[in-house]
Design a protein around this motif. Structure first.
Motif, PDB file in Angstrom:
ATOM      1  N   GLU A  40      31.639  41.426  26.291  1.00 56.91           N
ATOM      2  CA  GLU A  40      32.007  41.448  27.468  1.00 56.91           C
ATOM      3  C   GLU A  40      31.788  42.566  28.319  1.00 56.91           C
ATOM      4  O   GLU A  40      31.749  43.833  27.787  1.00 56.91           O
ATOM      5  CB  GLU A  40      33.568  41.056  27.594  1.00 56.91           C
ATOM      6  N   ALA A  41      31.209  42.483  29.470  1.00 50.25           N
ATOM      7  CA  ALA A  41      30.616  43.400  30.379  1.00 50.25           C
ATOM      8  C   ALA A  41      30.979  43.295  31.758  1.00 50.25           C
ATOM      9  O   ALA A  41      31.146  42.233  32.029  1.00 50.25           O
ATOM     10  CB  ALA A  41      29.100  43.675  30.264  1.00 50.25           C
ATOM     11  N   THR A  42      31.328  44.387  32.309  1.00 51.60           N
ATOM     12  CA  THR A  42      31.868  44.244  33.988  1.00 51.60           C
ATOM     13  C   THR A  42      30.648  44.221  34.795  1.00 51.60           C
ATOM     14  O   THR A  42      30.005  45.141  34.441  1.00 51.60           O
ATOM     15  CB  THR A  42      32.990  45.245  34.269  1.00 51.60           C
ATOM     16  N   SER A 195      23.833  35.131  29.444  1.00 55.08           N
ATOM     17  CA  SER A 195      24.983  35.711  30.193  1.00 55.08           C
ATOM     18  C   SER A 195      25.795  34.585  30.672  1.00 55.08           C
ATOM     19  O   SER A 195      25.322  33.742  31.232  1.00 55.08           O
ATOM     20  CB  SER A 195      24.636  36.907  31.162  1.00 55.08           C
ATOM     21  N   PRO A 199      31.095  34.766  37.073  1.00 52.40           N
ATOM     22  CA  PRO A 199      32.367  35.238  37.802  1.00 52.40           C
ATOM     23  C   PRO A 199      32.504  34.144  38.990  1.00 52.40           C
ATOM     24  O   PRO A 199      31.676  33.491  39.427  1.00 52.40           O
ATOM     25  CB  PRO A 199      32.194  36.631  38.100  1.00 52.40           C
ATOM     26  N   GLU A 216      34.423  39.071  34.343  1.00 44.72           N
ATOM     27  CA  GLU A 216      33.518  39.748  33.404  1.00 44.72           C
ATOM     28  C   GLU A 216      32.481  38.838  33.072  1.00 44.72           C
ATOM     29  O   GLU A 216      32.413  37.493  33.192  1.00 44.72           O
ATOM     30  CB  GLU A 216      33.999  40.153  32.109  1.00 44.72           C
TER      31      GLU A 216
END
Length: 231
Positions: A40-42, A195, A199, A216
């Motif tokens: 998980e990446a912001t 990905s 969002p 995220e």
């Protein structure tokens, strides 16, 4: 006859020697598993697809109005901190506006010009204001908003590592259940990276800053690993 006998004798002498070679060429048992890793990446960057659509009684009038509106949008976006490298126009179109389709002689009642603008926003905190600025100065079409990473490589590499570890854990479990041990890695193949989910974007009345939730990104990697099995 002597020559034939000599050939048969040579063949008889060679065959017993060659037989053990087939036993040595027996393929070792293997297992192939698929592993998946998710990190998980912001998001730290957003991409907007906005458009400017204008009408005119003539083609020149519609195109001129479109150019003026787009110039206003570009100026406002640059004033909002968007750099020139993050602005790109595309898909300019100019079409007649036909009326009277129900008659035998449809006519042109005017022209419609459309130009699309791709905007990359690197400061996500100002995304709502950027949307408001674009709409205030003539952008009247929003074709999409996506979030991403300026440099996705670190997150994807971490996902790849997790995918390989997941594949090994599965292979060890299966090998133990079968009563054998896991040997060396024979091959590794990457099945792909992705990905998602994207969002959420919430668009309301553009009088005040548009509320945006970046959420995220789930960076996913899948690999296929082949191991040898040892008795």
């Amino acid at each position: 006859m002597r020559v034939l006998s000599a050939l048969l004798l040579s063949a008889a002498l060679v065959l017993p020697v060659a037989a053990p070679a087939f036993a040595e060429d027996t393929v070792a048992p293997m297992i192939t598993v698929t592993g998946e890793g998710v990190v998980e990446a912001t998001p730290d960057v957003a991409t907007l697809m906005i458009g400017v659509t204008t009408q005119g009684t003539t083609a020149a009038e519609a195109l001129s109005a479109n150019s003026a509106a787009l110039d206003g949008v570009l100026a406002r976006l640059k004033a909002a901190g968007i750099e020139a490298r993050d602005l790109q126009t595309s898909n300019l179109s100019l079409n007649p506006n036909w009326t009277g389709y129900d008659s035998s002689t449809p006519t042109i009642s005017g022209y419609v010009a459309t130009n699309m603008l791709t905007v990359r926003v690197r400061a996500l905190a100002s995304l709502g204001e950027v949307l408001d600025a674009a709409v205030a100065d003539g952008a009247n079409t929003l074709n999409g908003l996506t979030f991403g990473l300026a440099d996705p490589a670190p997150a994807l590499n971490e996902a790849r590592k997790e995918a390989v570890a997941d594949a090994r854990a599965k292979a060890e479990l299966l090998a133990e259940a079968a009563g054998v041990k896991l040997g060396k890695v024979v091959s590794i193949g990457e099945m792909g990276v992705s990905s998602g989910p994207m969002p959420m974007f919430k668009a309301e009345d553009a009088v005040s800053a548009v509320p945006v939730a970046a959420g995220e990104l789930g960076m996913t990697a899948s690999v296929t690993v082949q191991f040898q099995l040892v008795e």
